[in-house]
Scaffold this active site. Structure first.
Site, mmCIF file in Angstrom:
data_model
loop_
_atom_site.group_PDB
_atom_site.id
_atom_site.type_symbol
_atom_site.label_atom_id
_atom_site.label_comp_id
_atom_site.label_asym_id
_atom_site.label_seq_id
_atom_site.Cartn_x
_atom_site.Cartn_y
_atom_site.Cartn_z
ATOM 1 C CD GLU A 1 25.777 26.030 27.210
ATOM 2 O OE1 GLU A 1 26.371 25.395 26.319
ATOM 3 O OE2 GLU A 1 26.157 26.047 28.405
ATOM 4 C CD GLU B 1 29.338 27.564 23.946
ATOM 5 O OE1 GLU B 1 29.689 26.564 24.633
ATOM 6 O OE2 GLU B 1 28.837 28.587 24.435
#
Length: 457
Positions: A164, A360
């Protein structure tokens, strides 16, 4: 029965700074989180800092057995840069021993490790020089990546560079949730660019060091949905997608920064400093797969009276409060499972059906002890329902041809979560901080085990 493709990855993810503990022990140097907690502990929920987290440093052998016990066939975690190279140059042999033993134990339990290099944990020695604001960070990260590949490449086949990257840019330089907690759009763009080039140089190092295996990057995807079909709202959606999604996805997969993004940045006087060889390096060092983290969508509308040039992203796309939204009240995030289907179709139609996986997906809930039954197991049916809803849409996308090869949850064992500490829990195992880090299986872990064993549900 919804059966997923053969060899589908059923797994979970965590990170070094959120799970290992021993944050200033065994040769590890400080990260920005260690420093921030030391200087501003009041910012952290219940003064819960990074010192111990889930103590996997000591408990990894039992935890790897727990992976197998609930049917995981894959697991992603990260290496701590500050543990492996405490000064950025010299290898910490205690770290090498720990990680080699940890990775061997994962493999011993028939679980495929996917190892990430950076999960928001900037070493403080580099932050003191400017962190990702400086070009020096690119070379420093490339050296770290090459070192990791050389030390662990015989054990680890599947790697990712960043988790991320948009988050440490936004949180560190736009919204104050990560150190250095400043608000500077131009610096944020420069930080983003250096992060991208650090990724590119790491991929290049991987190709030079590793004879086989694969490398990717983990991106958080918040698909933008416009308030309406009006031109202004549609432009806001395009701007949001360019900045928050395509800024890393396009270079990683297609080998080029989108021209529309380059022009948008230039128009608002945000163009970062670059090096002449960067464009060719981006083109030459694309990835083998993409991990996409999905939690929530991004609802946008045309800004009202925006600054020009833009001072914040809100000047390019304003948030829109969709009246039909369903919210996870503990995290404040919208629950919108259909977006995972839209992402699957995006990867198929806009990225030449590039291989990807859900790296995720999960639901954080506070005060889960409310749901303890008489046997001491948390009855987290809400988490099971959340996974089912998202998997339903993922299954639909796969049935329609999207090249998705896995689904990972956040997370395996309740973990420490930055300024939020242990407020919201995500794990298949409950972590009892007050009881010597004892782990207790939740109902969702039993459901996931059955799902993984059946390759569907």
């Amino acid at each position: 029965m919804k059966t997923f493709p053969k060899n589908f990855l059923w797994g979970s993810a965590t990170s070094a700074p959120q799970s290992e503990g021993h944050s200033l022990k065994d040769g590890k140097s400080a990260t920005t989180w260690d420093y921030w907690f030391k200087t501003s502990p009041e910012k952290f929920h219940e003064n819960q800092g990074p010192a111990n987290t889930s103590n996997m440093y000591e408990m990894y052998q039992e935890d790897c057995k727990r992976m197998k016990e609930i049917g995981l066939n894959s697991f992603r975690t990260s290496i701590s840069w500050a543990r492996l190279l405490p000064d950025g140059k010299n290898v910490n042999q205690e770290a090498v021993t720990f990680y080699r033993n940890y990775f061997k134990e994962i493999i011993k339990n028939d679980v495929k490790p996917i190892i990430n290099l950076f999960h928001f944990d900037m070493p403080m020695w580099l932050m003191e020089k400017g962190g990702w604001e400086t070009r020096e960070s690119v070379d420093a990260f490339a050296f770290y990546a090459k070192t990791a590949f050389e030390l662990f490449g015989d054990l680890i086949e599947n790697w990712t560079t960043f988790n991320e990257p948009i988050v440490h840019i936004e949180c560190g330089y736009l919204n104050g949730a990560h150190y250095p907690a400043i608000h500077d759009f131009k610096k944020a763009v420069q930080v983003g660019y250096h992060t991208l080039m650090a990724h590119v140089y790491a991929v290049q190092a991987f190709r030079e060091v590793m004879a086989s295996g694969s490398i990717g990057i983990i991106l958080n995807i918040t698909p933008a949905y416009a308030r309406s079909d009006d031109k202004g709202d549609q432009i806001a959606k395009e701007n949001a997608d360019l900045l928050t999604m395509k800024s890393f996805l396009d270079p990683a997969v297609k080998g080029a920064i989108p021209n529309d993004l380059i022009q948008l940045i230039k128009e608002h006087d945000l163009t970062p400093k670059t090096v002449s060889t960067d464009t060719s390096l981006i083109k030459e060092n694309t990835v083998d797969f993409i991990g996409l983290n999905y939690y929530q969508p991004l609802r946008v509308q045309a800004p009202v009276n925006p600054n020009f040039p833009a001072q914040t992203p809100d000047d390019l796309f304003a948030p829109y409060d969709w009246p039909e939204k369903r919210i996870n009240p503990y995290r404040g995030w919208e629950i919108y499972p259909k977006a995972i289907y839209d992402v699957a179709m995006m990867m198929k139609n806009e990225y030449n059906n590039f291989p990807w996986y859900v790296s995720e997906n999960g639901m954080g809930v506070a005060n889960e002890e409310r749901f303890l039954d008489e046997q001491g197991m948390i009855q987290d049916d809400y988490r099971i329902d959340f996974m089912k809803e998202h998997l339903d849409y993922l299954y639909q996308g796969i049935q329609e041809g999207s090249n998705c090869f896995g689904y990972h949850t956040w997370t395996f064992i309740d973990c420490w979560s930055w300024l939020n500490g242990y407020r919201n829990r995500y794990g298949f195992y409950r972590l009892e901080l007050e009881n010597n880090f004892k782990r207790r299986l939740k109902k969702s872990g039993l459901w996931y085990k059955e799902t993984a064993q059946n390759n569907g549900y």
